[in-house]
Design an enzyme around this catalytic site. Structure first.
Site, short mmCIF file in Angstrom:
data_model
loop_
_atom_site.label_atom_id
_atom_site.label_comp_id
_atom_site.label_asym_id
_atom_site.label_seq_id
_atom_site.Cartn_x
_atom_site.Cartn_y
_atom_site.Cartn_z
N GLU A 1 -32.79 -2.58 19.08
CA GLU A 1 -31.80 -1.68 18.49
C GLU A 1 -32.17 -0.21 18.70
OE1 GLU A 1 -30.42 0.00 14.18
OE2 GLU A 1 -31.50 -1.90 14.22
N ARG B 1 -36.97 6.13 19.92
CA ARG B 1 -36.75 4.88 20.65
C ARG B 1 -36.16 5.16 22.03
NH1 ARG B 1 -35.29 -0.16 16.60
NH2 ARG B 1 -36.96 0.27 15.10
N SER C 1 -26.85 2.07 15.56
CA SER C 1 -25.91 1.25 14.79
C SER C 1 -24.70 2.11 14.47
CB SER C 1 -26.55 0.76 13.48
OG SER C 1 -27.40 -0.33 13.71
N ARG D 1 -41.31 1.88 15.19
CA ARG D 1 -41.02 1.93 13.76
C ARG D 1 -41.97 2.91 13.08
NH1 ARG D 1 -37.99 -1.70 11.02
NH2 ARG D 1 -38.16 -3.16 12.76
N ARG E 1 -38.60 7.35 6.18
CA ARG E 1 -38.43 6.04 5.55
C ARG E 1 -39.78 5.40 5.28
NH1 ARG E 1 -33.48 3.58 9.33
NH2 ARG E 1 -32.13 5.42 9.16
#
Length: 416
Positions: free
Chosen positions: A350, A390, A353, A278, A263
C-alpha cells in the site's frame, strides 16, 4: 458520526451492515437501550407540552372574560407542568449525551457495493497498471541500498528518538524533498489548491474526522495540552470547515497539502521492522475534497485516477484494490488502495488509500452547505498522494542498478 435517526428507525438492517465492519454487537445493543429509554421521555414531554399549550390558551380566554381567579389557578398548573417538562428534558439530555458518546465510536456504514470480507485477504483487485521490472542481477532491499549509499541512517534515528525513526541523508533527503514538491505540483495541475496547515491540532479537530475517541492510543499527545500531533493532513484539511455552513459549493473544494505525519503504530509490533516502510514519523502529500453528495462518486474516481497517474508518471508498477468490509477504515464508506510493486518483497504494498467518507465526518464536524434555503451535510473524501517515504522506497528498489546506485525518474530531474 453515523446517522442516529437511521440507526433507530431501521436498527436491524443498519446493525447487519455495521457487523460487517466488525463492530462490537454489545455496543449496538447498548445504543438500542438508550433509544428505548428516550422514547417514553419524548412522549411524556410532547404530551405535557401539548397540555401546557392548551392550558395557556384557556388562561387567555379567562383573562379576556375577566375571570382572574380561574386564570391564576391555571397559571399555577402551567408552572408545575413547566417544571415537570424541565426535569424530563434534563433526564433526556443526560441520556442523549451518553448516546452521543457511544455514537462517536460507531464506524461509518459501508457502501452497498463494497465486497464482504474479513480482512485484507478478501480485498478485491481491480486492475494492475505498469510493468513489473525484471533484473539480471541480485537485487537489494531499500534498507541495504540506503546504508550502502549512506542515504539512510537507522542507528542515529534510534539514538535521536527510538526505533521506527530514521535519518535521511544526502540524495535521500534531496529526493524526499523533490518528491514532495513534485506531488504538490502534480495535484495542483489536477485542480487541487495547495494548503499549508498546522501539524498540531486540538481535540475537537481530531474528533471531527474520527481519530478521537476511538483511536487515541495511536496518537501522539502533547503533554499538559489538549493538543495532538496529526496522523495525516486529512485531519486539519477537513476540519478547516468545521462548524461552518459553506455558502457556495457549486464547485467542489479540492485541497492538497504536505505534512509530516505522526503515528504510534499501536498494534503493529513485529511488522515491517526493517527499513522505512512503517515509521512513527513520515511525510505524506494528501488530497481532500469537500463536495455535494451527488458529486462525491465522480470526485472519488477522479482522486483515485490522480494518485494512479502520479505513480505512472514515476514509472512505478502498481495495482488498484477495493477494500472489503472487514478491512475498511473507521470513517470510510468505500476505499480503493493503490499498492506499488516492491521488488525485494516480491509483492505490492500500500502506498495510497482513497476513501469516500460520505457525510460521516460532516455530521461529526458539523460541515454543511446552502442548498437553496436548506442546510445540508457535505460529503468529504480523502486520499494519500502519496506516502512520500514509501514512494522513496519504491524508487530505490525499482530503479536500482547493478553497481548499487539509483536511477532517478525523469520527471524528478528538474526538482534535483
Amino acid at each position: 458520526m453515523i446517522d442516529l435517526k437511521l440507526l433507530e428507525n431501521d436498527f436491524e438492517s443498519v446493525k447487519e451492515k455495521l457487523l460487517l465492519k466488525k463492530v462490537d454487537e454489545k455496543l449496538l445493543q447498548e445504543v438500542k437501550v438508550f433509544f428505548e429509554m428516550q422514547r417514553p421521555l419524548k412522549k411524556q414531554i410532547e404530551e405535557l407540552q401539548a397540555k401546557r399549550n392548551s392550558l395557556s390558551k384557556e388562561i387567555g380566554q379567562f383573562m379576556r372574560n375577566k375571570e382572574i381567579e380561574k386564570a391564576e389557578k391555571i397559571k399555577k398548573e402551567v408552572e408545575e407542568i413547566k417544571k415537570e417538562i424541565a426535569s424530563l428534558e434534563t433526564e433526556l439530555n443526560q441520556l442523549n449525551e451518553k448516546l452521543q458518546t457511544k455514537a462517536l465510536i460507531i464506524p461509518n456504514l459501508p457502501d452497498s457495493d463494497v465486497p464482504v470480507g474479513d480482512d485484507e485477504d478478501d480485498n478485491v483487485e481491480i486492475k494492475k497498471i505498469g510493468e513489473i521490472p525484471s533484473f539480471d542481477f541480485d537485487i537489494k532491499p531499500h534498507d541495504e541500498l540506503g546504508v550502502n549509499l549512506d542515504w539512510l541512517d537507522f542507528e542515529r534515528g534510534v539514538k535521536l528518538a527510538k526505533s521506527r525513526f530514521t535519518v535521511f541523508k544526502k540524495d535521500a533527503a534531496r529526493l524526499e524533498r523533490a518528491l514532495i514538491n513534485y506531488m504538490l505540483d502534480f495535484n495542483r495541475s489536477r485542480g487541487f489548491e495547495e494548503v499549508y496547515v498546522p501539524f498540531i491540532v486540538n481535540k475537537e479537530t481530531m474528533t471531527g474526522t474520527g481519530q478521537l475517541p476511538k483511536f487515541e492510543e495511536d496518537l501522539f499527545k502533547i503533554e499538559g495540552e489538549d493538543l495532538y500531533l496529526i496522523p495525516t493532513a486529512e485531519v486539519p484539511l477537513t476540519n478547516l470547515f468545521r462548524d461552518e455552513i459553506i455558502k457556495d459549493l457549486e464547485e467542489p473544494i479540492q485541497m492538497t497539502a504536505y505534512t509530516p505525519c505522526f503515528r504510534k503504530e499501536a498494534g503493529s509490533y513485529g511488522r515491517d521492522t526493517k527499513g522505512i516502510i512503517r515509521q512513527h514519523q513520515f511525510d505524506k502529500v494528501e488530497m481532500v475534497c469537500i463536495t455535494k453528495p451527488e458529486e462525491s462518486d465522480k470526485i472519488f474516481d477522479e482522486m483515485v485516477q490522480c494518485a494512479s497517474d502520479l505513480l505512472t508518471s514515476l514509472g512505478l508498477a502498481h495495482r488498484l484494490v477495493t477494500l472489503c468490509t472487514g478491512d475498511l477504515g473507521f470513517s470510510a464508506a468505500k476505499t480503493i488502495d493503490l499498492e506499488v510493486w516492491i521488488p525485494s518483497q516480491n509483492k505490492y504494498r500500500e502506498i495510497s488509500s482513497v476513501s469516500n467518507v460520505r457525510d460521516f465526518q460532516a455530521r461529526r464536524a458539523k460541515i454543511r452547505y446552502k442548498d437553496g434555503k436548506k442546510n445540508r451535510l457535505v460529503n468529504t473524501l480523502n486520499g494519500s498522494s502519496l506516502a512520500v517515504g514509501r514512494t522513496l522506497v519504491a524508487i530505490m528498489e525499482n530503479y536500482q542498478k547493478e553497481d548499487g546506485t539509483i536511477e532517478i525518474p525523469e520527471v524528478l530531474h528538474k526538482y534535483l
